[in-house]
Design an enzyme around this catalytic site. Structure first.
Site, PDB file in Angstrom:
ATOM      1  N   ASP A 130      -2.587  -2.512  -3.193  1.00  0.00           N
ATOM      2  CA  ASP A 130      -3.605  -1.494  -2.934  1.00  0.00           C
ATOM      3  C   ASP A 130      -3.173  -0.178  -3.581  1.00  0.00           C
ATOM      4  O   ASP A 130      -2.001   0.012  -3.888  1.00  0.00           O
ATOM      5  CB  ASP A 130      -3.746  -1.307  -1.416  1.00  0.00           C
TER       6      ASP A 130
ATOM      7  N   GLU B  66       9.543   6.014  -9.692  1.00  0.00           N
ATOM      8  CA  GLU B  66       8.563   4.937  -9.812  1.00  0.00           C
ATOM      9  C   GLU B  66       8.562   4.107  -8.532  1.00  0.00           C
ATOM     10  O   GLU B  66       9.595   3.894  -7.910  1.00  0.00           O
ATOM     11  CB  GLU B  66       8.924   4.021 -11.000  1.00  0.00           C
TER      12      GLU B  66
ATOM     13  N   ASP C  11       0.848  -1.192   0.000  1.00  0.00           N
ATOM     14  CA  ASP C  11       0.000   0.000   0.000  1.00  0.00           C
ATOM     15  C   ASP C  11       0.881   1.238   0.000  1.00  0.00           C
ATOM     16  O   ASP C  11       2.036   1.181   0.405  1.00  0.00           O
ATOM     17  CB  ASP C  11      -0.922   0.018   1.228  1.00  0.00           C
TER      18      ASP C  11
END
Length: 787
Positions: A629, A597, A559
């Site tokens: 997520d 990234e 996440d």
């Protein structure tokens, strides 16, 4: 050199006969396990009466740069195209078929140059094509406007039906988030009932309060409180984000209008809106719009927008109110509507659309016919899971909660607490005595061995006192296992300092307890049980598990959270299972700059987790399931084409290692709601409800799962999109594994909305992004210290 060959005149190419594009066959994605159940959803079927939509390419010769001019020229030829058009400057959509190539003539008014317009048909689309959705949604926006709803942001609200909460100086505008979309079941209108919370306080009111509180550091306090807030200007119902405050300007200053004339802010509002500005010495707020790209790819950079604090109203729930339980209860009563109220509001909107001649005419232009009933279809309830403790196991009941069982049966493994310390201010001595004696009483049945702690009484509750005392205790006792801190009030500064000390400088599991939590004798036993379970998890103990038949499996949760100290930096939390029973977890955190990234940190974490798995099992996992997520629909392709191939390069660092990889994107922020249905009544669906057809994506293998028990509000499922699956897990395998994972979050003896590794990843990313602002010590990575 041979002479060049003579050119042969090419025969004129025969025109290609255009046929309608065929709709793609949906994937096989339906599972079979579980009990059939009837479910409803906030989606309304749309029927298209037009046979097709025709796409044309429009060229201007000589070229016309100005978009406004292009639109104007096309408008002049409505006699040819008809009144119903969707045109973006180069591509034209019509519900009628013209000749394959149509030539039109216009005159450019600036220099009287004749312009030839060529309209060439390029595609015949089925009316439910994705390319038609943008202009169907434009039609929908017009429909909402006809009904008298006001557009604020992306949603439509009804200020006339505002709910006034005078006591809290708030008002709640009810509204709808609507969009037309295409799914496996065809075209649907998705309607979500939404609410906008507005404050009766203008930004100027907030500034006045801050000025009263701190006259010296007033500007700093304003900056801290206001920047990043969203405000609404009631005179045009537009929302803006405050990016800065211009202290050197006031409403008396002037600005340049579009026609080049100068006017002051005072005169502008008086003339255009009939608003008299009262406070002349207030500063102005700055909003910097994001760069928007116009059709044709040209970047349009707009300058900053200046707003008057007196006319800008705060939106959202004030921070102080969020911490006030009673106030939040008053508010959520209006916002968290039940399934019954939710469906009633949607049906009311459908009734208003169907009963208005103007809206029906608008929809008819593109042949759209919106049903008057919500979608009702068949779903399934997945089989109930068995929760396994050390020597007992039990099947979950319909409310999927096992809090009673974990309090009376031994956990899978317990870490004996031999050396631990409690730090508390003098005035909390009685509560600490009660808490420790309750700990000793409830620890036995749960299988926990507990020695009495070192009790350290602090002379005051200053942050510095806590930190110095904890530090000296840790230096004196190098084998300390746990630090427990009793705190008074909501002290973010103190909590931050304790966590920075215990997670970075002197790594040790720590437990912060608010004295209010342990001050109610009738609740103390159950509170003590919950705290002990949490402490056992933090020390590396294992609480419970479920039976997962897949062997040599690693489950990963990822996440992303945004760092509050540096707005642009984000934090990625990564948590992976490192044993076969999925009871040992390895966690890492990486920070990344806005242009960096996520994948570079991701690869680093996965390699470290595989190393750890090898240490524990002396082999590497054969199957890796990643739950990722924080990915929107628009980013799915990027994940498939870029993130996953990069992730696969990770495995090359281990000789001849090619595991099977499953990559599932977890989406919580969705507008799909599910209801249980019986005899025309809508309610909340039971945990384990799954829908894997009709509303699913036509391009992906996906499903909706409601894993948790709904106590308040509507049934919000979680959307799972399987982007990659070399393990060839069937829909049933994917759905069952995901549901099992929702049972393994040790902070809650019940199911949660997302798989446990995702929730753990969120917790660790939140801790680092909100409080630590740095990577935690590597020594803690094999413990759930962040719970």
């Amino acid at each position: 050199m041979p002479p060049p060959l003579p050119e042969v005149p090419s025969a004129p190419s025969a025109p290609v006969k255009l046929t309608m594009e065929a709709a793609r066959e949906p994937f096989h994605k339906a599972g079979t396990k579980g009990t059939p159940v009837t479910v409803g959803s906030n989606h309304i079927p749309i029927c298209c009466k037009n046979e097709a939509v025709y796409q044309y390419h429009v060229t201007f010769s000589p070229n016309v740069e100005s978009m406004a001019m292009r639109f104007g020229m096309m408008k002049d030829h409505r006699s040819t195209t008809g009144e119903v058009v969707a045109f973006d400057g180069s591509i034209l959509y019509l519900p009628v078929k013209l000749k394959d190539v149509v030539s039109l003539k216009s005159v450019r008014r600036t220099d009287n140059q004749e312009v030839e317009i060529t309209v060439q048909m390029t595609k015949i689309l089925p009316p439910s094509s994705d390319l038609c959705l943008p202009f169907y949604n434009v039609v929908l926006r017009r429909v909402m406007k006809i009904l008298g709803l006001k557009l604020v942001g992306r949603n439509h609200y009804d200020p006339d039906s505002a709910i006034i909460l005078g006591k809290h100086r708030l008002q709640v505008w009810p509204g709808y988030a609507t969009c037309i979309k295409r799914t496996d079941g065809g075209l649907y209108l998705s309607v979500d009932v939404t609410h906008k919370v507005l404050r009766n306080d203008s930004v100027l009111d907030v500034m006045k309060v801050l000025h009263e509180q701190s006259k010296v550091s007033f500007q700093d306090e304003c900056t801290k409180e206001l920047i990043g807030s969203i405000v609404i200007t009631r005179y045009n119902n537009r929302t803006y984000r405050i990016d800065d405050i211009e202290w050197s300007k006031s409403p008396k200053d002037t600005f340049t209008m579009f026609d080049g004339s100068e006017t002051s802010f005072v005169d502008y509002y008086s003339k255009n809106y009939g608003i008299e500005i009262k406070e002349m010495d207030q500063p102005l707020l700055i909003h910097r719009p994001k760069e928007r790209s116009k059709p044709g790819g040209k970047q349009i950079i707009t300058g900053q927008v200046l707003l008057v604090p007196e006319l800008s109203f705060m939106t959202g729930i004030p921070e102080k109110m969020r911490k006030d339980f009673r106030a939040m209860k008053d508010l959520t009563m209006h916002i968290n509507v039940s399934a019954e109220q939710h469906t009633h509001s949607i049906k009311q909107l459908l009734k208003n659309i169907a009963g208005n001649a103007e809206t029906l005419t608008e929809l008819n232009r593109w042949g759209l016919d919106i049903s008057t009933d919500l979608l009702v279809t068949h779903g399934r309830i997945l089989p109930q899971e068995t929760i396994c403790l050390q020597s007992s196991s039990y099947v979950t009941t319909s409310d999927v909660s096992w809090s009673r069982e974990v309090g009376r049966d031994a956990c899978i493994s317990c870490i004996p607490m031999n050396i631990w310390a409690v730090f508390y201010p003098r005035r909390c001595a009685d509560q600490v005595e009660e808490l420790v004696s309750t700990f000793l009483k409830v620890a036995g049945p749960m299988g926990l061995r507990l020695e009495r702690p070192n009790r350290v009484e602090l002379r005051d509750d200053r942050t510095e006192t806590y930190i110095k005392t904890i530090h000296s205790q840790l230096s004196r006792e190098p084998n300390m296992q746990l630090v427990v801190c009793i705190m008074t009030g909501n002290r973010d500064d103190l909590y931050t300092a304790i966590k920075k000390l215990c997670c970075i400088k002197s790594p040790i599991p720590s437990q912060a307890i608010n004295v209010r939590t342990i001050s109610q004798p009738q609740k103390l036993r159950s509170v003590a049980q919950k705290i002990l379970l949490q402490i056992n998890s933090k020390l590396g103990g294992e609480l419970w598990t479920v039976n997962v038949p897949l062997k040599h499996l690693m489950v990963v949760g990822v996440d992303v959270h945004h760092d509050t100290s540096k707005k642009s930096r984000s934090v990625m939390g990564f948590v992976a299972s490192v044993n076969s029973s999925l009871t040992r977890w390895y966690s890492r955190v990486t920070f990344q700059a806005p242009n960096e990234e996520i994948i570079s940190g991701f690869k680093l974490c996965l390699s470290a987790a595989l190393q750890k798995y090898y240490e524990v099992n002396h082999n590497l996992p054969e199957k890796i399931v990643v739950y990722r997520d924080g990915v929107s629909d628009g980013q799915l392709k990027m994940v498939e084409l870029y993130e996953i191939p990069q992730l696969l390069t990770c495995f090359q660092t281990f000789p001849s290692y090619e595991p099977k990889l499953v990559f599932i994107v977890v989406q919580k922020r969705i507008s799909t709601t599910l209801y249980s249905c019986s005899a025309d009544r809508f309610g909340t669906p039971p945990p384990g409800t799954i829908l894997d057809h009709s509303l699913t994506h036509s391009d992906w293998m996906d499903f909706y799962l409601m894993a948790h028990q709904i106590r308040q509000g509507c049934g919000l499922p979680t959307h799972y999109v399987c982007v990659y699956n070399t393990a060839n897990l069937s829909p049933d395998h994917l759905q069952r594994l995901t549901y099992k994972m929702c049972h393994l979050y040790w902070n809650w003896p019940g199911t949660i909305r997302v798989p446990a590794p995702c929730k753990y990843a969120h917790k660790v990313a939140y801790l680092c992004g909100q409080y630590l602002h740095a990577e935690p010590a590597i020594q803690l990575s094999d413990k759930l210290y962040f719970l």
